[in-house]
Design an enzyme around this catalytic site. Structure first.
Site, PDB file in Angstrom:
ATOM      1  N   ARG A 240       0.781  -1.314   0.394  1.00 34.63           N
ATOM      2  CA  ARG A 240       0.033  -0.006  -0.431  1.00 34.63           C
ATOM      3  C   ARG A 240       1.133   1.171  -0.247  1.00 34.63           C
ATOM      4  O   ARG A 240       0.591   2.014  -0.800  1.00 34.63           O
ATOM      5  CB  ARG A 240      -0.921   0.296   1.023  1.00 34.63           C
ATOM      6  CG  ARG A 240      -2.129  -1.065   1.570  1.00 34.63           C
ATOM      7  CD  ARG A 240      -3.304  -0.861   2.262  1.00 34.63           C
ATOM      8  NE  ARG A 240      -3.013  -1.467   3.627  1.00 34.63           N
ATOM      9  CZ  ARG A 240      -3.201  -2.807   3.902  1.00 34.63           C
ATOM     10  NH1 ARG A 240      -3.546  -3.422   2.981  1.00 34.63           N
ATOM     11  NH2 ARG A 240      -2.951  -3.352   4.441  1.00 34.63           N
ATOM     12  N   PHE A 256     -11.823  -3.843  -5.229  1.00 31.96           N
ATOM     13  CA  PHE A 256     -11.988  -5.146  -3.806  1.00 31.96           C
ATOM     14  C   PHE A 256     -11.692  -3.890  -2.681  1.00 31.96           C
ATOM     15  O   PHE A 256     -10.816  -4.561  -2.461  1.00 31.96           O
ATOM     16  CB  PHE A 256     -11.458  -6.077  -4.264  1.00 31.96           C
ATOM     17  CG  PHE A 256     -12.080  -6.755  -5.614  1.00 31.96           C
ATOM     18  CD1 PHE A 256     -12.573  -7.564  -5.251  1.00 31.96           C
ATOM     19  CD2 PHE A 256     -11.068  -6.678  -6.696  1.00 31.96           C
ATOM     20  CE1 PHE A 256     -13.651  -8.291  -6.600  1.00 31.96           C
ATOM     21  CE2 PHE A 256     -11.583  -7.005  -7.712  1.00 31.96           C
ATOM     22  CZ  PHE A 256     -12.843  -7.911  -8.075  1.00 31.96           C
ATOM     23  N   ASP A 278     -16.646  -1.718  -3.108  1.00 36.94           N
ATOM     24  CA  ASP A 278     -16.702  -3.872  -2.559  1.00 36.94           C
ATOM     25  C   ASP A 278     -17.786  -4.042  -2.626  1.00 36.94           C
ATOM     26  O   ASP A 278     -19.140  -2.526  -2.875  1.00 36.94           O
ATOM     27  CB  ASP A 278     -15.993  -2.848  -1.482  1.00 36.94           C
ATOM     28  CG  ASP A 278     -15.600  -4.127  -0.417  1.00 36.94           C
ATOM     29  OD1 ASP A 278     -14.445  -5.496  -0.483  1.00 36.94           O
ATOM     30  OD2 ASP A 278     -16.652  -5.094  -0.336  1.00 36.94           O
ATOM     31  N   ASP A 327      -6.936  -5.671  -5.923  1.00 35.21           N
ATOM     32  CA  ASP A 327      -7.088  -6.820  -4.414  1.00 35.21           C
ATOM     33  C   ASP A 327      -8.197  -7.516  -3.934  1.00 35.21           C
ATOM     34  O   ASP A 327      -8.275  -7.309  -3.327  1.00 35.21           O
ATOM     35  CB  ASP A 327      -6.392  -5.466  -3.228  1.00 35.21           C
ATOM     36  CG  ASP A 327      -6.020  -6.784  -2.209  1.00 35.21           C
ATOM     37  OD1 ASP A 327      -5.725  -7.875  -2.529  1.00 35.21           O
ATOM     38  OD2 ASP A 327      -6.018  -5.891  -1.107  1.00 35.21           O
ATOM     39  N   CYS A 367      -4.508 -13.265  -3.888  1.00 41.70           N
ATOM     40  CA  CYS A 367      -3.704 -14.098  -2.266  1.00 41.70           C
ATOM     41  C   CYS A 367      -3.937 -15.585  -2.070  1.00 41.70           C
ATOM     42  O   CYS A 367      -4.534 -16.112  -1.212  1.00 41.70           O
ATOM     43  CB  CYS A 367      -4.718 -13.283  -1.273  1.00 41.70           C
ATOM     44  SG  CYS A 367      -6.507 -13.112  -0.868  1.00 41.70           S
TER      45      CYS A 367
END
Length: 423
Positions: A240, A256, A278, A327, A367
């Site tokens: 970040r 996201f 989101d 993300d 991830c």
């Protein structure tokens, strides 16, 4: 009748031929289909009993020793036949050495984990203090969130191997970290695979469920009771910060977004505008709270939308951005779903590339451990080809150093973050 080994009263797990290679290289799990037999002795001395795993009288939760088919000692672990991971190693020492004083054994493991973080972070920073197997404490995750009135620990006991030593581990965390309070978030579905019920709530003192931490000179509200996993994703902290180099004066889309942390770092860097998106109404509410907390209202807005639908709409409307951040949550949590996940990752990246101005910056992440690095970068190649764009990868990044990678345990290297220039 409980059975134990003759040498030190702990059952022996005997592996099938050639199944010891990964363990010798550092892999910390033994799967049930890798086990040839369990060798044990009756405690009353009545003799040896060697059986297949399913027929062994050794109890789930028993501390065992693992041996190769040729008799080589590989380590000690905790048996759990309810799980496909039948043994999680807790150490490379013999079991009697560990169990002579388990309190001190785990206190040392916790101290070692905390000291590793001190190599990269101060004690006043929010970090992951324990990263399960990568810190040699299987199944345990510990986050430290630092607030103005002290530090909170959020813990997850995700396996029988750490649940068995719950008291020793909690005592060690209290002694080493001296937290204001500890909240448990063992409400993950993985516990069911271990034969464990979900648990959550305060387990040492109590405090606020929603706290405010500081990260990268930003104030961020974290819901430790209801937020995803432990409430916040500390692994992206340095990523970040890294995006700030690309956001000054730019029009930014943060997709996201979860808490808005990537978008807030873009704001802090001097972005012209930031939209954080989101699908969760609760997340959007939290993003708006974080926008107000950092006085970012003039630059940053939050939208509740399905990112896939929104990207399509932006493309249909001819919308353009200078920087797009992707993300997403893990699109696959099993090897069987890789192809489906590939399609999802490719679609969002392809559409993001089409929405970027010439020379725009794409920050894109995955991830999912199962969606490995080779697959991830292959996906980016195909997304660029199908979007008729060229791609320069400026940085390949991963998790922050409070998420160490254990060699021989590839699952610990799960996060991919690519900073790309799109032409």
């Amino acid at each position: 009748m409980l059975y134990y080994s003759a040498m030190n009263e702990f059952p022996h797990i005997i592996l099938k031929a050639k199944e010891e290679r990964e363990l010798a290289q550092g892999f910390p799990w033994v799967y049930d289909n890798e086990i040839h037999s369990v060798k044990a002795f009756a405690k009353d001395g009545s003799g040896v009993k060697t059986t297949p795993l399913a027929e062994s009288p050794a109890d789930d939760g028993a501390v065992v020793e693992v041996y190769s088919s040729k008799g080589g000692f590989l380590g000690s672990g905790v048996l759990n036949r309810k799980s496909k991971i039948a043994v999680r190693l807790i150490g490379r020492e013999h079991a009697d050495q560990i169990m002579a004083d388990p309190g001190e054994y785990w206190a040392k493991a916790v101290r070692n984990a905390v000291n590793v973080r001190r190599l990269s972070f101060s004690d006043t920073e929010s970090v992951r203090l324990v990263f399960g197997e990568a810190d040699f404490i299987p199944g345990l995750v510990v986050e430290r969130y630092v607030t103005s009135d002290g530090s909170y620990l959020v813990v997850q006991f995700l396996a029988l191997a750490c649940e068995l030593f719950r008291k020793q581990l909690v005592d060690a965390l209290i002694a080493t970290c001296k937290p204001k309070a500890i909240y448990e978030r063992s409400d993950a579905s993985v516990r069911a695979k271990e034969g464990l019920e979900e648990k959550y709530g305060w387990i040492y003192k109590s405090g606020k469920n929603i706290i405010t931490i500081e990260e990268n000179s930003l104030r961020l509200r974290v819901d430790i009771a209801q937020g995803q996993k432990t409430g916040y994703f500390l692994d992206q902290k340095l990523n970040r910060m890294a995006i700030r180099n690309f956001c000054h004066g730019k029009k930014v889309l943060d997709a996201f977004s979860h808490t808005g942390a990537f978008g807030l770092n873009a704001f802090k860097a001097g972005a012209k505008s930031v939209v954080s998106v989101d699908i969760s109404a609760e997340s959007v509410e939290l993003i708006n709270e974080n926008i107000r907390e950092n006085a970012a209202q003039s630059v940053m807005t939050a939208r509740c939308a399905d990112v896939f639908d929104l990207l399509r709409q932006y493309e249909a409307d001819g919308e353009k951005f200078d920087v797009i951040i992707l993300d997403p949550p893990a699109f696959t949590k099993s090897a069987k779903q890789i192809q489906k996940a590939y399609g999802g990752y490719k679609e969002i990246n392809l559409r993001a590339m089409r929405l970027l101005n010439e020379g725009g910056i794409l920050i894109t992440c995955s991830c999912s451990y199962y969606f490995d690095s080779n697959t991830f970068y292959s996906m980016l190649i195909h997304a660029a080809t199908d979007s008729h764009r060229r791609l320069q990868v400026l940085e390949k990044r991963g998790a922050a150093p409070d998420h160490p990678i254990l060699m021989g345990y590839p699952k610990s290297e799960y996060l991919k973050c690519a900073i790309c220039r799109v032409l």
